[in-house]
Design a protein around this motif. Structure first.
Motif, mmCIF file in Angstrom:
data_model
loop_
_atom_site.group_PDB
_atom_site.id
_atom_site.type_symbol
_atom_site.label_atom_id
_atom_site.label_comp_id
_atom_site.label_asym_id
_atom_site.label_seq_id
_atom_site.Cartn_x
_atom_site.Cartn_y
_atom_site.Cartn_z
ATOM 1 N N VAL A 106 29.567 46.912 48.841
ATOM 2 C CA VAL A 106 31.009 46.731 48.990
ATOM 3 C C VAL A 106 31.728 47.328 47.788
ATOM 4 O O VAL A 106 31.176 47.433 46.705
ATOM 5 C CB VAL A 106 31.379 45.229 49.115
ATOM 6 N N GLN A 107 32.958 47.674 48.019
ATOM 7 C CA GLN A 107 33.804 48.155 46.941
ATOM 8 C C GLN A 107 34.649 46.986 46.445
ATOM 9 O O GLN A 107 35.226 46.241 47.232
ATOM 10 C CB GLN A 107 34.721 49.269 47.434
ATOM 11 N N VAL A 108 34.680 46.783 45.149
ATOM 12 C CA VAL A 108 35.564 45.823 44.510
ATOM 13 C C VAL A 108 36.499 46.692 43.678
ATOM 14 O O VAL A 108 36.104 47.185 42.632
ATOM 15 C CB VAL A 108 34.782 44.850 43.593
ATOM 16 N N THR A 109 37.681 46.901 44.183
ATOM 17 C CA THR A 109 38.573 47.939 43.666
ATOM 18 C C THR A 109 37.765 49.231 43.621
ATOM 19 O O THR A 109 37.344 49.714 44.650
ATOM 20 C CB THR A 109 39.217 47.550 42.313
ATOM 21 N N ASP A 110 37.504 49.757 42.443
ATOM 22 C CA ASP A 110 36.724 50.993 42.355
ATOM 23 C C ASP A 110 35.305 50.712 41.846
ATOM 24 O O ASP A 110 34.655 51.575 41.293
ATOM 25 C CB ASP A 110 37.426 52.015 41.474
ATOM 26 N N MET A 111 34.834 49.482 42.066
ATOM 27 C CA MET A 111 33.495 49.090 41.649
ATOM 28 C C MET A 111 32.638 48.848 42.884
ATOM 29 O O MET A 111 33.150 48.537 43.942
ATOM 30 C CB MET A 111 33.560 47.831 40.788
ATOM 31 N N GLN A 112 31.324 48.965 42.716
ATOM 32 C CA GLN A 112 30.413 48.841 43.844
ATOM 33 C C GLN A 112 29.356 47.778 43.587
ATOM 34 O O GLN A 112 28.765 47.726 42.513
ATOM 35 C CB GLN A 112 29.727 50.192 44.089
ATOM 36 N N VAL A 113 29.107 46.920 44.581
ATOM 37 C CA VAL A 113 27.996 45.982 44.541
ATOM 38 C C VAL A 113 26.811 46.693 45.175
ATOM 39 O O VAL A 113 26.903 47.199 46.291
ATOM 40 C CB VAL A 113 28.312 44.688 45.326
ATOM 41 N N VAL B 192 23.920 44.163 41.415
ATOM 42 C CA VAL B 192 24.764 44.504 40.276
ATOM 43 C C VAL B 192 26.107 45.002 40.781
ATOM 44 O O VAL B 192 26.230 45.453 41.924
ATOM 45 C CB VAL B 192 24.116 45.577 39.367
ATOM 46 N N VAL B 193 27.096 44.920 39.923
ATOM 47 C CA VAL B 193 28.366 45.592 40.151
ATOM 48 C C VAL B 193 28.408 46.742 39.165
ATOM 49 O O VAL B 193 28.240 46.548 37.960
ATOM 50 C CB VAL B 193 29.571 44.647 39.955
ATOM 51 N N ALA B 194 28.594 47.943 39.702
ATOM 52 C CA ALA B 194 28.601 49.149 38.879
ATOM 53 C C ALA B 194 29.947 49.862 39.003
ATOM 54 O O ALA B 194 30.596 49.817 40.047
ATOM 55 C CB ALA B 194 27.473 50.080 39.310
ATOM 56 N N ILE C 179 34.658 40.299 40.122
ATOM 57 C CA ILE C 179 33.281 40.801 40.118
ATOM 58 C C ILE C 179 32.285 39.679 40.415
ATOM 59 O O ILE C 179 31.414 39.831 41.273
ATOM 60 C CB ILE C 179 32.962 41.489 38.773
ATOM 61 N N GLY C 180 32.414 38.560 39.733
ATOM 62 C CA GLY C 180 31.504 37.442 39.970
ATOM 63 C C GLY C 180 31.615 36.932 41.396
ATOM 64 O O GLY C 180 30.607 36.647 42.050
ATOM 65 N N SER C 181 32.824 36.827 41.895
ATOM 66 C CA SER C 181 33.025 36.372 43.277
ATOM 67 C C SER C 181 32.421 37.351 44.266
ATOM 68 O O SER C 181 31.811 36.944 45.266
ATOM 69 C CB SER C 181 34.519 36.191 43.569
ATOM 70 N N ALA C 182 32.561 38.642 43.999
ATOM 71 C CA ALA C 182 31.974 39.649 44.892
ATOM 72 C C ALA C 182 30.450 39.537 44.907
ATOM 73 O O ALA C 182 29.818 39.669 45.968
ATOM 74 C CB ALA C 182 32.397 41.053 44.464
ATOM 75 N N LEU C 183 29.864 39.276 43.753
ATOM 76 C CA LEU C 183 28.406 39.097 43.695
ATOM 77 C C LEU C 183 27.981 37.863 44.481
ATOM 78 O O LEU C 183 27.020 37.913 45.259
ATOM 79 C CB LEU C 183 27.942 38.998 42.240
ATOM 80 N N LEU C 184 28.695 36.755 44.315
ATOM 81 C CA LEU C 184 28.356 35.545 45.061
ATOM 82 C C LEU C 184 28.557 35.742 46.559
ATOM 83 O O LEU C 184 27.760 35.260 47.370
ATOM 84 C CB LEU C 184 29.186 34.355 44.560
ATOM 85 N N ASP C 185 29.602 36.460 46.943
ATOM 86 C CA ASP C 185 29.830 36.745 48.370
ATOM 87 C C ASP C 185 28.698 37.595 48.943
ATOM 88 O O ASP C 185 28.246 37.365 50.067
ATOM 89 C CB ASP C 185 31.164 37.475 48.569
ATOM 90 N N ALA C 186 28.244 38.577 48.179
ATOM 91 C CA ALA C 186 27.154 39.441 48.649
ATOM 92 C C ALA C 186 25.853 38.660 48.783
ATOM 93 O O ALA C 186 25.103 38.833 49.755
ATOM 94 C CB ALA C 186 26.975 40.634 47.706
#
Length: 161
Positions: free
Chosen positions: A15-22, A66-68, A107-114
């Motif tokens: 997924v994209q978190v703004t311009d970041m990727q999980v 990871v979020v990169a 970022i942390g929320s996106a990781l937990l969602d993934a």
């Protein structure tokens, strides 16, 4: 088969978190993961962490996301299957950390969602994690993300060497 299944499920989770990727962690992320682990209070030699990372990446019962952004790893979540005799299978979060300069950006929320999406795809209906009693801000973050504190406990360790 499990790793292939894991990779297939995770292909849908990128997924994209703004311009970041999980994404799934890679062996090349070892140095970044070491630095992030240090932020959690767990400094560990890079050589040992790399060995552990290689083992974890090959284990179908472990998942490291990871979020990169622009080639930099800004946070990670490490989870494993938790399969006690007395309860249904869960995912157990072993570590979740976001670089301090990037906290508060989802970022942390996106990781937990993934991690949650992966768990549901695997038929796992709950995720557990432990957090030190002195990490009040983390506790608020977990509660904001739908986690509830269900007990107080102490952790014990016996050093064998």
């Amino acid at each position: 088969m499990q790793m292939m299944q894991q990779a297939h499920v995770l292909a849908d989770l990128v997924v994209q978190v703004t311009d970041m990727q999980v994404r799934l962690a890679r062996l090349a992320d070892a140095k970044s993961l070491q630095a992030l682990s240090g932020l959690l209070g767990y400094p560990y030699p890079l050589e040992k962490l790399t060995v552990n990372l290689k083992t974890s990446l090959a284990d179908p019962k472990q998942l490291i996301l990871v979020v990169a952004h622009d080639g930099l790893v800004l946070g990670y979540c490490h989870a494993e299957y938790y399969e006690p005799l007395y309860a249904d299978k869960l995912l157990n979060v072993l570590g979740l950390v976001v670089d301090t300069s990037h906290q508060g950006q989802g970022i942390g929320s996106a990781l937990l969602d993934a991690i949650a999406s992966y768990a549901l795809e695997q038929g796992i209906l709950a995720i557990r994690l432990n957090s030190g009693e002195d990490r009040g801000a983390a506790h608020c973050f977990y509660e904001k993300n739908g986690y509830i504190s269900n007990k107080q406990q102490k952790n014990f360790i016996k050093r064998l060497g």
